[in-house]
Scaffold this motif. Structure first.
Motif, mmCIF file in Angstrom:
data_model
loop_
_atom_site.group_PDB
_atom_site.id
_atom_site.type_symbol
_atom_site.label_atom_id
_atom_site.label_comp_id
_atom_site.label_asym_id
_atom_site.label_seq_id
_atom_site.Cartn_x
_atom_site.Cartn_y
_atom_site.Cartn_z
ATOM 1 N N TYR A 269 0.847 -1.188 0.000
ATOM 2 C CA TYR A 269 0.000 0.000 0.000
ATOM 3 C C TYR A 269 0.888 1.244 0.000
ATOM 4 O O TYR A 269 2.045 1.197 0.388
ATOM 5 C CB TYR A 269 -0.872 0.057 1.264
ATOM 6 C CG TYR A 269 -1.876 -1.042 1.417
ATOM 7 C CD1 TYR A 269 -1.552 -2.220 2.082
ATOM 8 C CD2 TYR A 269 -3.169 -0.909 0.908
ATOM 9 C CE1 TYR A 269 -2.474 -3.233 2.244
ATOM 10 C CE2 TYR A 269 -4.111 -1.923 1.067
ATOM 11 C CZ TYR A 269 -3.747 -3.077 1.741
ATOM 12 O OH TYR A 269 -4.675 -4.070 1.891
ATOM 13 N N PHE B 228 -4.177 0.998 -2.205
ATOM 14 C CA PHE B 228 -3.730 -0.346 -2.570
ATOM 15 C C PHE B 228 -2.862 -0.286 -3.824
ATOM 16 O O PHE B 228 -3.180 0.409 -4.792
ATOM 17 C CB PHE B 228 -4.948 -1.237 -2.816
ATOM 18 C CG PHE B 228 -4.629 -2.505 -3.560
ATOM 19 C CD1 PHE B 228 -5.020 -2.667 -4.882
ATOM 20 C CD2 PHE B 228 -3.942 -3.534 -2.944
ATOM 21 C CE1 PHE B 228 -4.737 -3.827 -5.576
ATOM 22 C CE2 PHE B 228 -3.647 -4.703 -3.625
ATOM 23 C CZ PHE B 228 -4.048 -4.849 -4.939
ATOM 24 N N TYR C 153 -1.067 -7.060 -4.814
ATOM 25 C CA TYR C 153 -1.396 -8.149 -3.894
ATOM 26 C C TYR C 153 -0.871 -9.466 -4.468
ATOM 27 O O TYR C 153 -1.114 -9.778 -5.630
ATOM 28 C CB TYR C 153 -2.914 -8.175 -3.718
ATOM 29 C CG TYR C 153 -3.542 -9.460 -3.236
ATOM 30 C CD1 TYR C 153 -4.613 -10.014 -3.927
ATOM 31 C CD2 TYR C 153 -3.112 -10.088 -2.074
ATOM 32 C CE1 TYR C 153 -5.237 -11.181 -3.481
ATOM 33 C CE2 TYR C 153 -3.722 -11.255 -1.631
ATOM 34 C CZ TYR C 153 -4.786 -11.791 -2.340
ATOM 35 O OH TYR C 153 -5.394 -12.934 -1.898
ATOM 36 N N LEU D 166 3.676 0.910 2.697
ATOM 37 C CA LEU D 166 3.388 -0.091 3.727
ATOM 38 C C LEU D 166 3.208 -1.459 3.095
ATOM 39 O O LEU D 166 2.559 -1.603 2.058
ATOM 40 C CB LEU D 166 2.107 0.284 4.480
ATOM 41 C CG LEU D 166 2.194 1.507 5.395
ATOM 42 C CD1 LEU D 166 0.817 2.034 5.727
ATOM 43 C CD2 LEU D 166 2.933 1.153 6.673
ATOM 44 N N VAL E 90 -7.277 -12.849 1.371
ATOM 45 C CA VAL E 90 -7.455 -11.414 1.516
ATOM 46 C C VAL E 90 -8.551 -11.090 2.517
ATOM 47 O O VAL E 90 -8.640 -9.971 3.009
ATOM 48 C CB VAL E 90 -7.761 -10.789 0.138
ATOM 49 C CG1 VAL E 90 -9.154 -11.206 -0.341
ATOM 50 C CG2 VAL E 90 -7.647 -9.292 0.169
ATOM 51 N N GLN E 91 -9.358 -12.099 2.869
ATOM 52 C CA GLN E 91 -10.461 -11.850 3.780
ATOM 53 C C GLN E 91 -10.009 -11.818 5.244
ATOM 54 O O GLN E 91 -10.741 -11.423 6.124
ATOM 55 C CB GLN E 91 -11.528 -12.935 3.612
ATOM 56 C CG GLN E 91 -12.862 -12.620 4.233
ATOM 57 C CD GLN E 91 -13.926 -13.610 3.808
ATOM 58 O OE1 GLN E 91 -13.669 -14.512 3.027
ATOM 59 N NE2 GLN E 91 -15.133 -13.449 4.316
ATOM 60 N N GLU E 92 -8.772 -12.220 5.479
ATOM 61 C CA GLU E 92 -8.284 -12.325 6.846
ATOM 62 C C GLU E 92 -7.586 -11.048 7.297
ATOM 63 O O GLU E 92 -7.257 -10.176 6.492
ATOM 64 C CB GLU E 92 -7.326 -13.500 6.952
ATOM 65 C CG GLU E 92 -7.975 -14.842 6.663
ATOM 66 C CD GLU E 92 -6.958 -15.945 6.550
ATOM 67 O OE1 GLU E 92 -5.992 -15.774 5.783
ATOM 68 O OE2 GLU E 92 -7.116 -16.975 7.242
ATOM 69 N N THR E 93 -7.346 -10.979 8.582
ATOM 70 C CA THR E 93 -6.645 -9.842 9.175
ATOM 71 C C THR E 93 -5.293 -9.646 8.509
ATOM 72 O O THR E 93 -4.542 -10.600 8.304
ATOM 73 C CB THR E 93 -6.423 -10.087 10.668
ATOM 74 O OG1 THR E 93 -7.677 -10.240 11.306
ATOM 75 C CG2 THR E 93 -5.663 -8.919 11.292
ATOM 76 N N GLN E 94 -5.005 -8.403 8.166
ATOM 77 C CA GLN E 94 -3.710 -8.062 7.604
ATOM 78 C C GLN E 94 -2.821 -7.477 8.703
ATOM 79 O O GLN E 94 -3.275 -6.656 9.493
ATOM 80 C CB GLN E 94 -3.882 -7.051 6.468
ATOM 81 C CG GLN E 94 -4.642 -7.626 5.281
ATOM 82 C CD GLN E 94 -4.745 -6.660 4.139
ATOM 83 O OE1 GLN E 94 -3.970 -5.724 4.011
ATOM 84 N NE2 GLN E 94 -5.721 -6.891 3.277
ATOM 85 N N PHE F 266 0.505 -5.312 9.406
ATOM 86 C CA PHE F 266 1.306 -4.334 8.691
ATOM 87 C C PHE F 266 2.732 -4.249 9.218
ATOM 88 O O PHE F 266 2.984 -4.387 10.417
ATOM 89 C CB PHE F 266 0.655 -2.946 8.788
ATOM 90 C CG PHE F 266 -0.547 -2.778 7.917
ATOM 91 C CD1 PHE F 266 -1.789 -3.225 8.333
ATOM 92 C CD2 PHE F 266 -0.429 -2.186 6.671
ATOM 93 C CE1 PHE F 266 -2.902 -3.076 7.533
ATOM 94 C CE2 PHE F 266 -1.538 -2.040 5.854
ATOM 95 C CZ PHE F 266 -2.770 -2.479 6.293
ATOM 96 N N GLY F 267 3.635 -3.971 8.307
ATOM 97 C CA GLY F 267 4.997 -3.641 8.677
ATOM 98 C C GLY F 267 5.092 -2.172 9.062
ATOM 99 O O GLY F 267 4.118 -1.429 8.952
#
Lengths: 110, 114
Positions: free
Chosen positions: B35, B45, B48, B91, B99-103, B105-106
């Protein structure tokens, strides 16, 4: 075009009050809904996820989803100055990555 | 375990130069996302990756942007002939499978193009 709308704020609430953050979305097929918190200069971190209509509570946080009205909200009870951050609403609509709103900046005044 | 890591944390470059940004996802996470976040803006975005599938490049703003993911793990985002409008925080996030799950982040790479 899938859109996620949030009031940019700032939303100012006194310490101890309830902060209410709202998010509306355009895609009726949206399936999963997430609230992320982002402190200034930091990366987003997940606060809550919600998948079905109704309320979901986790500690001081409650997520509310109303698919018929296409909105999802986040309530923060007993707001603390440490809750001051930008809150990002993110929505999954199937086969595409999450669509993020631009975020609402919350300021909790001690 | 270790979270998502990104390097460098800050990058200053001159207009026209190429830059490479690196992302190391959480071990075992098959989905990886890039992102861009400009000052005071939301997350935009870019691209992916999911397992061995062809990446979703629909968010890349121009052909100056490209990304690859080697061995299903580390990813590199390359920006060629950088422009001042490329200045932003980049990011990276990963999620276990879909993609439906929790992301997660760094910390991001702050890019400044002079």
């Amino acid at each position: 075009q899938k859109e996620v709308e949030q009031n940019s704020g700032p939303l100012s609430v006194p310490e101890g009050a309830i902060a209410s953050l709202n998010c509306t979305y355009s895609d009726r097929g949206s399936q999963s809904f997430f609230w992320y918190r982002q402190y200034s200069g930091k990366s987003p971190e997940l606060i809550m996820s919600i998948y079905s209509n109704g309320d979901k509570e986790d500690g001081r946080f409650t997520a509310q989803l109303n698919k018929a009205s296409q909105y999802v909200s986040l309530l923060i009870r007993d707001s603390q100055p440490s809750d001051s951050a930008t809150y990002l609403c993110a929505i999954y609509s199937g086969n595409t990555p999450l669509v993020f709103g631009k975020g609402t900046r919350l300021s909790v005044i001690a | 375990g270790a979270g998502v890591s990104q390097s460098p944390s800050n990058k200053v470059t001159e207009k026209g130069k190429d830059v490479e940004l690196r992302c190391d996802p959480i071990s075992g996470h098959t989905a990886l996302y890039w992102y861009r976040q400009s000052l005071g803006q939301g997350l935009e975005f870019l691209i992916y990756f999911q397992g061995n599938s062809a990446p979703d490049k629909s968010g890349l703003p121009s052909d100056r942007f490209s990304a690859e993911r080697t061995g299903g793990s580390v990813s590199t985002l390359t920006i060629q002939r950088t422009q001042q409008e490329d200045s932003a925080v980049y990011l990276c996030a990963s999620s276990p499978r879909t993609v439906q799950e929790t992301q997660y982040f760094g910390p991001g790479t702050r890019l400044l193009v002079l």
